[in-house]
Scaffold this active site. Structure first.
Site, PDB file in Angstrom:
ATOM      1  N   SER A 132       0.857  -1.182   0.000  1.00  0.00           N
ATOM      2  CA  SER A 132       0.000   0.000   0.000  1.00  0.00           C
ATOM      3  C   SER A 132       0.895   1.235   0.000  1.00  0.00           C
ATOM      4  O   SER A 132       1.737   1.394   0.889  1.00  0.00           O
ATOM      5  CB  SER A 132      -0.878  -0.034   1.254  1.00  0.00           C
ATOM      6  OG  SER A 132      -1.646   1.132   1.361  1.00  0.00           O
ATOM      7  N   LYS A 165      -1.300  -0.999  -4.223  1.00  0.00           N
ATOM      8  CA  LYS A 165      -2.471  -0.190  -3.849  1.00  0.00           C
ATOM      9  C   LYS A 165      -2.019   1.247  -3.676  1.00  0.00           C
ATOM     10  O   LYS A 165      -1.011   1.516  -3.028  1.00  0.00           O
ATOM     11  CB  LYS A 165      -3.052  -0.748  -2.549  1.00  0.00           C
ATOM     12  CG  LYS A 165      -3.987   0.181  -1.790  1.00  0.00           C
ATOM     13  CD  LYS A 165      -4.756  -0.609  -0.742  1.00  0.00           C
ATOM     14  CE  LYS A 165      -4.947   0.171   0.545  1.00  0.00           C
ATOM     15  NZ  LYS A 165      -5.667  -0.621   1.568  1.00  0.00           N
ATOM     16  N   LYS A 212      -3.225   5.272  -2.625  1.00  0.00           N
ATOM     17  CA  LYS A 212      -4.222   6.089  -1.942  1.00  0.00           C
ATOM     18  C   LYS A 212      -4.640   7.233  -2.858  1.00  0.00           C
ATOM     19  O   LYS A 212      -3.788   7.813  -3.556  1.00  0.00           O
ATOM     20  CB  LYS A 212      -3.624   6.656  -0.648  1.00  0.00           C
ATOM     21  CG  LYS A 212      -3.254   5.586   0.375  1.00  0.00           C
ATOM     22  CD  LYS A 212      -4.497   4.977   0.987  1.00  0.00           C
ATOM     23  CE  LYS A 212      -4.125   3.973   2.073  1.00  0.00           C
ATOM     24  NZ  LYS A 212      -5.312   3.437   2.739  1.00  0.00           N
ATOM     25  N   ASP A 235      -7.462   3.221  -3.109  1.00  0.00           N
ATOM     26  CA  ASP A 235      -8.160   3.273  -1.820  1.00  0.00           C
ATOM     27  C   ASP A 235      -8.444   4.732  -1.484  1.00  0.00           C
ATOM     28  O   ASP A 235      -7.523   5.533  -1.336  1.00  0.00           O
ATOM     29  CB  ASP A 235      -7.281   2.639  -0.729  1.00  0.00           C
ATOM     30  CG  ASP A 235      -7.991   2.541   0.616  1.00  0.00           C
ATOM     31  OD1 ASP A 235      -9.160   2.971   0.723  1.00  0.00           O
ATOM     32  OD2 ASP A 235      -7.365   2.027   1.575  1.00  0.00           O
ATOM     33  N   GLU A 286     -11.441   0.865  -3.305  1.00  0.00           N
ATOM     34  CA  GLU A 286     -11.708   0.578  -1.897  1.00  0.00           C
ATOM     35  C   GLU A 286     -12.334   1.797  -1.211  1.00  0.00           C
ATOM     36  O   GLU A 286     -11.819   2.912  -1.322  1.00  0.00           O
ATOM     37  CB  GLU A 286     -10.367   0.202  -1.232  1.00  0.00           C
ATOM     38  CG  GLU A 286     -10.480  -0.263   0.213  1.00  0.00           C
ATOM     39  CD  GLU A 286      -9.120  -0.694   0.786  1.00  0.00           C
ATOM     40  OE1 GLU A 286      -8.173  -0.941   0.004  1.00  0.00           O
ATOM     41  OE2 GLU A 286      -9.012  -0.763   2.021  1.00  0.00           O
ATOM     42  N   ASP A 311     -14.042  -1.354   3.251  1.00  0.00           N
ATOM     43  CA  ASP A 311     -13.074  -1.462   4.353  1.00  0.00           C
ATOM     44  C   ASP A 311     -13.746  -0.885   5.605  1.00  0.00           C
ATOM     45  O   ASP A 311     -14.432  -1.612   6.348  1.00  0.00           O
ATOM     46  CB  ASP A 311     -11.779  -0.702   3.966  1.00  0.00           C
ATOM     47  CG  ASP A 311     -10.765  -0.553   5.093  1.00  0.00           C
ATOM     48  OD1 ASP A 311     -11.044  -0.965   6.223  1.00  0.00           O
ATOM     49  OD2 ASP A 311      -9.668   0.017   4.863  1.00  0.00           O
ATOM     50  N   LYS A 358     -10.108  -6.562   7.888  1.00  0.00           N
ATOM     51  CA  LYS A 358      -9.070  -6.199   8.860  1.00  0.00           C
ATOM     52  C   LYS A 358      -9.511  -6.794  10.185  1.00  0.00           C
ATOM     53  O   LYS A 358     -10.534  -6.358  10.737  1.00  0.00           O
ATOM     54  CB  LYS A 358      -8.974  -4.683   9.016  1.00  0.00           C
ATOM     55  CG  LYS A 358      -8.234  -3.996   7.901  1.00  0.00           C
ATOM     56  CD  LYS A 358      -8.090  -2.514   8.146  1.00  0.00           C
ATOM     57  CE  LYS A 358      -7.496  -1.875   6.909  1.00  0.00           C
ATOM     58  NZ  LYS A 358      -7.658  -0.424   6.887  1.00  0.00           N
ATOM     59  N   GLY A 410      -4.553  -4.188   6.309  1.00  0.00           N
ATOM     60  CA  GLY A 410      -3.549  -3.903   7.323  1.00  0.00           C
ATOM     61  C   GLY A 410      -3.667  -2.493   7.856  1.00  0.00           C
ATOM     62  O   GLY A 410      -4.359  -1.651   7.296  1.00  0.00           O
TER      63      GLY A 410
HETATM   64  O1  OSB Z   1      -7.296   2.075   4.544  1.00  0.00           O
HETATM   65  O2  OSB Z   1      -6.289   0.250   4.300  1.00  0.00           O
HETATM   66  C1  OSB Z   1      -6.331   1.373   4.806  1.00  0.00           C
HETATM   67  C2  OSB Z   1      -3.129   2.049   6.797  1.00  0.00           C
HETATM   68  C3  OSB Z   1      -3.629   2.749   7.871  1.00  0.00           C
HETATM   69  C4  OSB Z   1      -4.977   3.029   7.915  1.00  0.00           C
HETATM   70  C5  OSB Z   1      -5.821   2.596   6.878  1.00  0.00           C
HETATM   71  C6  OSB Z   1      -5.329   1.870   5.813  1.00  0.00           C
HETATM   72  C7  OSB Z   1      -3.939   1.624   5.761  1.00  0.00           C
HETATM   73  C8  OSB Z   1      -3.278   0.948   4.652  1.00  0.00           C
HETATM   74  C9  OSB Z   1      -1.970   0.280   4.956  1.00  0.00           C
HETATM   75  O3  OSB Z   1      -3.672   1.005   3.504  1.00  0.00           O
HETATM   76  C10 OSB Z   1      -1.970  -1.163   4.747  1.00  0.00           C
HETATM   77  C11 OSB Z   1      -0.762  -1.820   5.389  1.00  0.00           C
HETATM   78  O4  OSB Z   1      -0.793  -2.129   6.599  1.00  0.00           O
HETATM   79  O5  OSB Z   1       0.228  -2.031   4.701  1.00  0.00           O
HETATM   80 MG    MG Z   2      -8.561   0.944   3.248  1.00  0.00          MG
END
Ligand code: OSB
Ligand code: MG
Length: 373
Positions: free
Chosen positions: A140, A166, A168, A193, A218, A243, A267, A295
């Protein structure tokens, strides 16, 4: 097992690279750890609540309060045999899934050790096929200052062996990003995401993503919303993943029945722990949708339990479980490495979590500690 004592730790570790999402910037990552002691064994759990309430209303401070004043006192001195009992014992506390999940994880670890099993083997006992020995993972990547930096980071991670990326997004940083990435990497398996940054009024922006052959989009809409996602889904071609909105098996069932998503990111921490995560897995698997493990920038303590969850048979897509070097150098446990040939990580073989917490490293990053007896 009689719960003899529980240690609670607050830690903060620098991230190798700042992590930027539609809800903010993180440079240091705070979290809590719990250690449950019983019969000469210690089970570890991680509470992923962090400094600000950007992803969840819980923070490391609220979680400390809920754990120390309510959840830990419920467990101390009790005889508890199996992890599902925690759900009943925690009924007096509404919400606060991230706080509950830390103790849930630690108790799964403890009971897996008692049973002579790995965390994955214990979690997989209901399934004849047993746990997988390695699981598919992706990485991510947070929002970068420039497009070129995004493309460079993707390139670096592809070279390391990550088979799924992934990214953001947030309003104003979406379709042009996707276009550049698709143009530069025609065959890349990638997804976006939004962390709840859009509303139904933005449907045209979300439809503009249809042409980029995304693995999924996402959580575009509200962090508590399921209904509007069911309205959005037929209007876009990209598979829709939830999520933030799925905090329990009940909510997963609701989302599935009204057709609010194609995919669920499970999660374990967001749904109060591994007992509930397995229920969501079973519902999604029965419904025939795609599932993956999400995660929260976990340390090795949390990562190892994510890997155990991802070893269950219903998970079909790579999890957000990147290797240790992605976030922490050094971590508080021994590291996890990516198998570059197939973008997987080996599921720890146990006993329990199968990782050892480095107590000296923990002391170096710890800001607070309390023991409960
Ligand atoms: O939205 O998936 C999410 C990290 C912190 C808070 C929200 C998210 C995330 C990630 C990181 O996308 C995923 C990872 O742990 O590598
Ligand atoms: Mg997410």
């Amino acid at each position: 097992m009689k719960i003899e004592s529980i240690d609670l730790y607050a830690i903060s570790q620098p991230l190798i690279r700042p992590f930027v999402t539609s809800f903010g910037l993180q440079q240091e990552r705070s979290c809590l750890l719990v250690a449950i002691h019983s019969e000469g064994l210690t089970g570890w759990g991680e509470c992923v609540a962090t400094n600000n309430p950007g992803y969840s209303y819980e923070t490391a401070v609220t979680a400390w309060h809920i754990l120390s004043d309510f959840l830990i006192p419920v467990l101390i001195g009790k005889q508890i045999q199996e992890p599902h009992s925690l759900q009943t014992l925690f009924r007096t506390v509404r919400g606060h899934p991230l706080a509950k999940a830390a103790l849930d994880q630690a108790f799964w670890d403890l009971t897996a050790q008692r049973d002579g099993l790995s965390f994955a083997e214990k979690l997989a006992t209901p399934y004849p096929e047993g746990p997988r020995s390695r699981v598919k993972v992706g990485v991510s990547i947070g929002i970068q200052p420039t497009m070129q930096q995004t493309l460079d980071l993707i390139q670096q991670h592809v070279e390391k062996g990550y088979g799924r990326i992934k990214l953001k997004i947030k309003p104003g940083h979406d379709s042009e990003l996707a276009r550049s990435v698709r143009t530069t990497f025609p065959d890349l398996v990638f997804m976006l995401d939004a962390n709840s940054a859009y509303s139904l009024e933005d449907v045209a922006v979300l439809q503009a993503l249809d042409e980029f052959d995304l693995l999924m989009l996402e959580q575009p809409l509200g962090y508590d919303d399921i209904y509007n996602h069911s309205k959005l889904r037929p209007q876009i071609k990209t598979p829709l993943c939830l999520d933030e909105s799925i905090k329990s098996a009940d909510q997963a069932q609701f989302a599935l029945e009204i057709g609010a998503c194609d995919i669920i990111n499970i999660k374990p921490t967001r749904v109060s722990g591994w007992t509930e995560a397995r229920k969501v897995h079973d519902l999604g698997w029965q419904a025939g949708i795609d599932l993956w493990v999400g995660g929260m920038l976990e340390t090795g303590v949390g990562r190892s339990a994510q890997l155990a969850l991802a070893s269950l048979p219903g998970f079909t897509l790579p999890g957000d479980i990147s290797a240790t070097e992605r976030y922490y150098e050094p971590d508080i446990t021994s590291p996890f490495f990516l198998n570059a040939e197939d973008s997987t990580i080996d599921v720890p073989e146990g006993p329990g979590l199968g990782v050892k917490v480095d107590m000296a490293r923990l002391a170096a990053v710890m800001s607070r500690r309390q023991s409960f007896v």
